[in-house]
Design a protein around this motif. Structure first.
Motif, PDB file in Angstrom:
ATOM      1  N   ILE A 173       0.828  -1.201   0.000  1.00 34.11           N
ATOM      2  CA  ILE A 173       0.000   0.000   0.000  1.00 34.11           C
ATOM      3  C   ILE A 173       0.865   1.255   0.000  1.00 34.11           C
ATOM      4  CG2 ILE A 173      -1.607   1.355   1.407  1.00 34.11           C
ATOM      5  CD1 ILE A 173      -2.903  -1.245   2.266  1.00 34.11           C
ATOM      6  N   ILE A 218       0.787   3.405  -3.354  1.00 35.17           N
ATOM      7  CA  ILE A 218       0.126   4.715  -3.278  1.00 35.17           C
ATOM      8  C   ILE A 218       1.115   5.827  -3.633  1.00 35.17           C
ATOM      9  CG2 ILE A 218      -0.834   6.398  -1.662  1.00 35.17           C
ATOM     10  CD1 ILE A 218      -2.290   4.169  -0.291  1.00 35.17           C
ATOM     11  N   TYR A 234      -2.012  -1.703  -6.557  1.00 41.44           N
ATOM     12  CA  TYR A 234      -2.308  -0.434  -5.886  1.00 41.44           C
ATOM     13  C   TYR A 234      -1.844   0.745  -6.739  1.00 41.44           C
ATOM     14  CZ  TYR A 234      -3.155  -3.371  -1.831  1.00 41.44           C
ATOM     15  OH  TYR A 234      -3.657  -4.322  -0.983  1.00 41.44           O
ATOM     16  N   ILE A 281      -4.469   3.772  -7.820  1.00 39.48           N
ATOM     17  CA  ILE A 281      -4.208   5.134  -7.346  1.00 39.48           C
ATOM     18  C   ILE A 281      -3.850   6.055  -8.505  1.00 39.48           C
ATOM     19  CG2 ILE A 281      -2.758   6.538  -5.847  1.00 39.48           C
ATOM     20  CD1 ILE A 281      -4.775   4.771  -4.404  1.00 39.48           C
ATOM     21  N   GLU A 311      -7.071   7.069 -10.317  1.00 43.60           N
ATOM     22  CA  GLU A 311      -7.837   8.035  -9.533  1.00 43.60           C
ATOM     23  C   GLU A 311      -7.155   9.401  -9.517  1.00 43.60           C
ATOM     24  OE1 GLU A 311     -10.868   7.887  -7.705  1.00 43.60           O
ATOM     25  OE2 GLU A 311     -11.074   6.282  -9.169  1.00 43.60           O
ATOM     26  N   LEU A 361      -4.744  12.677  -2.165  1.00 45.61           N
ATOM     27  CA  LEU A 361      -4.570  11.403  -1.466  1.00 45.61           C
ATOM     28  C   LEU A 361      -5.860  10.918  -0.817  1.00 45.61           C
ATOM     29  CD1 LEU A 361      -2.834   9.105  -0.387  1.00 45.61           C
ATOM     30  CD2 LEU A 361      -2.154  10.583   1.498  1.00 45.61           C
ATOM     31  N   ARG A 362      -6.518  11.776  -0.063  1.00 45.47           N
ATOM     32  CA  ARG A 362      -7.704  11.349   0.690  1.00 45.47           C
ATOM     33  C   ARG A 362      -8.858  10.942  -0.220  1.00 45.47           C
ATOM     34  NH1 ARG A 362      -9.819  16.449   4.013  1.00 45.47           N
ATOM     35  NH2 ARG A 362      -7.630  16.399   4.683  1.00 45.47           N
ATOM     36  N   THR A 381      -7.980   7.199  -2.306  1.00 40.48           N
ATOM     37  CA  THR A 381      -7.802   5.940  -1.578  1.00 40.48           C
ATOM     38  C   THR A 381      -9.109   5.367  -1.032  1.00 40.48           C
ATOM     39  OG1 THR A 381      -7.315   7.221   0.439  1.00 40.48           O
ATOM     40  CG2 THR A 381      -5.446   6.522  -0.912  1.00 40.48           C
ATOM     41  N   ARG A 382     -10.256   5.822  -1.517  1.00 40.55           N
ATOM     42  CA  ARG A 382     -11.523   5.362  -0.951  1.00 40.55           C
ATOM     43  C   ARG A 382     -11.831   3.909  -1.278  1.00 40.55           C
ATOM     44  NH1 ARG A 382     -15.479  10.643  -2.004  1.00 40.55           N
ATOM     45  NH2 ARG A 382     -14.346  12.061  -0.606  1.00 40.55           N
ATOM     46  N   LEU A 405      -9.552   1.528  -1.526  1.00 42.48           N
ATOM     47  CA  LEU A 405      -8.486   0.643  -1.062  1.00 42.48           C
ATOM     48  C   LEU A 405      -8.951  -0.444  -0.091  1.00 42.48           C
ATOM     49  CD1 LEU A 405      -5.272   2.801  -0.629  1.00 42.48           C
ATOM     50  CD2 LEU A 405      -5.924   1.285  -2.480  1.00 42.48           C
TER      51      LEU A 405
END
Length: 331
Positions: free
Chosen positions: A119, A123, A189, A193, A196, A225-226, A229-230, A232
């Motif tokens: 992760i 990420i 991952y 990411i 997104e 970032l916030r 990662t929804r 994940l």
């Protein structure tokens, strides 16, 4: 004064309860209904059972994972389940119950380290590649696609062979096995990411941050970032079951953790192959059952979270459950 204290206590209790209900796990349980809730609870119960086994292995295991004798003498080889050895002993003279309990600690430690490292690296690379773009993005995408094209177990075996020199101790073996699995999962991952991030960097809130002069690092780690990662948690639960099977496959093929440093279910299954023809079932059934139940628990949680993340399925199930309750109440 007393009334004020009581009122403050009530308000504090209400706010605490509200925060408790907003926790991701509690929220998922409150949203699930019927069979969906049963699957989620069953999966969580299985996962919790193995976590307890792993944490309390030094306390509840009758013997150490590599113990061959006690005060009464050496253990019998391939002894059937009975007094002193509830699940029997292996061809090497190890207690099967102790090996399974210590194996839970090895499996969970390896999977947690592998998923956490995957992760973090995935990420970080996905954010940088998706936001900056250019030649760096093309290079990282090409490398990720090349790694992703390899079969999972084959790539893990290759990495395990390369880093086999660090398996002289228990945690050295766990770290080596975790690193072998980490390399396999990083591209997954990274791709999620990156996709997104590419979508989010064109959103108005990112453009507004750029206009007011926010630094690139602040935009990436504060705004992108916030929101990137929804999804994940769903990927983590699905990858965890694959990581357990990959670790067991490495141990079964002889490329996993050195058996003298830690207990590992895949290795125990490999050693139990010759016992099947002799009718010795306990050396293979219990490690195999542990793998199946742990993978089942993680898979149930992952599938439940995947269904609950789809608002159409969630609303449909809630409407069906409400209609069923209305039918039961109707005379």
């Amino acid at each position: 004064m007393a009334e004020t204290v009581i009122a403050d206590s009530v308000v504090h209790g209400a706010s605490t309860e509200a925060r408790w209900k907003k926790l991701p796990l509690v929220w998922q349980l409150r949203q699930s209904v019927g069979l969906q809730r049963g699957m989620l609870i069953a999966g969580l119960a299985l996962c919790l059972m193995f976590v307890v086994m792993a944490v309390l292995a030094p306390v509840i295991a009758p013997y150490s994972f590599n113990q061959l004798s006690d005060d009464a003498g050496s253990f019998s080889r391939q002894a059937p389940p009975g007094e002193g050895h509830p699940w029997g002993t292996t061809v090497g003279g190890y207690d099967v119950l102790s090996r399974v309990l210590w194996g839970a600690q090895t499996a969970l430690s390896t999977v947690v380290i592998a998923i956490a490292a995957s992760i973090f690296v995935g990420i970080l690379l996905g954010l940088i590649s998706g936001y900056l773009g250019g030649w760096l993005d093309r290079v990282l995408v090409t490398i990720a696609d090349a790694i992703y094209a390899f079969p999972t177990l084959l790539l893990a075996i290759v990495i395990s062979i390369v880093i086999s020199g660090g398996q002289s101790s228990k945690w050295g073996g766990i770290m080596a096995a975790a690193l072998s699995i980490t390399v396999v999962f990083i591209p997954q991952y990274f791709r999620v990411i990156r996709a997104e991030t590419v979508r989010l960097k064109a959103e108005p809130f990112v453009e507004s941050a750029q206009v007011i002069g926010a630094s690139t690092l602040r935009i990436i780690f504060r705004h992108v970032l916030r929101n990137a990662t929804r999804s994940l948690p769903l990927i983590v639960t699905l990858n965890a079951s694959e990581a357990i099977l990959t670790l067991a496959g490495l141990g079964f093929l002889g490329f996993g953790i050195v058996p003298t440093t830690a207990a590992e279910w895949g290795y125990d299954l490999n050693r139990a192959i010759a016992d099947v023809a002799s009718g010795i079932w306990w050396t293979g059934v219990f490690p195999g059952l542990a793998i199946v139940l742990l993978v089942l628990g993680v898979t149930l949680v992952g599938e439940s979270l995947n269904d609950l993340s789809d608002p159409r399925l969630r609303i449909r199930r809630r409407v069906t459950a409400a209609a069923a309750r209305a039918t039961e109440v109707r005379p």
